[in-house]
Design an enzyme around this catalytic site. Sequence first.
Site, short mmCIF file in Angstrom:
data_model
loop_
_atom_site.label_atom_id
_atom_site.label_comp_id
_atom_site.label_asym_id
_atom_site.label_seq_id
_atom_site.Cartn_x
_atom_site.Cartn_y
_atom_site.Cartn_z
N GLU A 220 1.44 -7.60 9.58
CA GLU A 220 2.76 -7.00 9.29
C GLU A 220 3.85 -7.63 10.16
O GLU A 220 4.98 -7.77 9.75
CB GLU A 220 2.73 -5.49 9.56
CG GLU A 220 1.80 -4.75 8.63
CD GLU A 220 2.51 -3.90 7.59
OE1 GLU A 220 3.57 -3.35 7.89
OE2 GLU A 220 1.96 -3.78 6.48
N CYS B 71 -5.29 -1.02 -2.65
CA CYS B 71 -5.56 -0.68 -1.26
C CYS B 71 -7.05 -0.31 -1.10
O CYS B 71 -7.54 0.60 -1.77
CB CYS B 71 -4.68 0.51 -0.89
SG CYS B 71 -4.92 1.11 0.78
N ASP C 33 -0.43 0.10 -3.35
CA ASP C 33 -0.99 -0.17 -2.02
C ASP C 33 -0.22 0.67 -1.00
O ASP C 33 0.88 1.14 -1.27
CB ASP C 33 -0.86 -1.65 -1.66
CG ASP C 33 -1.57 -1.99 -0.36
OD1 ASP C 33 -2.81 -1.90 -0.31
OD2 ASP C 33 -0.89 -2.31 0.64
N SER C 34 -0.82 0.81 0.18
CA SER C 34 -0.14 1.55 1.24
C SER C 34 1.13 0.83 1.70
O SER C 34 2.01 1.46 2.28
CB SER C 34 -1.08 1.75 2.42
OG SER C 34 -1.53 0.50 2.90
N CYS D 110 -9.57 -5.51 3.38
CA CYS D 110 -8.26 -4.89 3.57
C CYS D 110 -7.25 -5.87 3.00
O CYS D 110 -7.40 -7.10 3.18
CB CYS D 110 -8.00 -4.65 5.06
SG CYS D 110 -6.30 -4.20 5.45
N HIS E 216 -4.45 -6.87 3.77
CA HIS E 216 -3.71 -7.75 4.69
C HIS E 216 -4.53 -8.96 5.13
O HIS E 216 -3.96 -9.98 5.53
CB HIS E 216 -3.32 -6.99 5.96
CG HIS E 216 -2.21 -6.02 5.80
ND1 HIS E 216 -2.35 -4.85 5.07
CD2 HIS E 216 -0.95 -6.03 6.27
CE1 HIS E 216 -1.20 -4.19 5.12
NE2 HIS E 216 -0.34 -4.87 5.83
#
Length: 282
Positions: free
Chosen positions: A152, A71, A8-9, A182, A184
């Site tokens: 984040e 991701c 993942d990023s 996504c 997140h």
Amino acid sequence: MAPVGVYDSGFGGLTVLRELRRALPELDYAYLGDSGRAPYGGRDVDTILDFAEQCVERLFGEGCRTVVVACHTVSCVALRHLQHRYGDAGRRVLGVTIPAAEAAVAQTRGHIGFLGTARTVASHTFRTEVHKLAPGVTVSEVAAPLLAPLVEEAWEDTDIARLAVQRYLVKFHGIDTLVLGCTHYPLLEHAFRELASKDLTVLNPAPGVAARFAVWRERHPGLAPVGSGRLRILSSGDTARFAASAARFLGETPPSVEHIAERGGRLAPCAEGAEPLGQVVR
Ligand code: DGL
């Protein structure tokens, strides 16, 4: 034993790893979060391809035979490229977009909403995959660039997060299913459920990704062999920050985070703290 690589990023793909470990706890996993270069969502395609190659090569270098691109941004933009470049009889690269499309098509009554990063939405890959499965289904895609940074910052339970979720929800009209596209966004799932109308289904694709992977693995046991449930975590960013955030995404205490950094166009193991602070003149 060959671990399953999960890429993942940044931290977000730990929400996918969480479901993979829940579904297949007996496998070994190596997670690579490119958090030193995240977010990817606003980046150009060539940069994403470049980063994705480096990350996938690192995971194959760690002994993985299968890499799951958790991701959505990379899966939507670069998966075909990665599969052509690295996939062979002994190595595979899998993504999240088709499982997400399958889960959404199974759920919808005819109109799917999809939230993702700007690059994910600009690719229209999710819509393309839905239309391969169900040409008559309408797909409305909206970019939500504010949401990943809020998560984040660990602000998912704040008024500012609820306000942002509300602002994105009102961009959709007539949808019956909303895909959190996504890695997140699952941390905002409760905010979406609280603020969306009661007849809207909010869909986290991660459990479907894990279920699809478990079925795939039955046909390819040698590419994702049984191990001892071991987990390694590699990060190109600040490992202390990664370790502090990881449990929120992973749902368990993570192992110590190993640092990697780009050297000569490749991601390699590298002691942390070598990065310069302040002004640099070349
Ligand atoms: N992990 C990315 C995704 O799932 C989101 C964060 C980013 O922009 O890097 O699309």
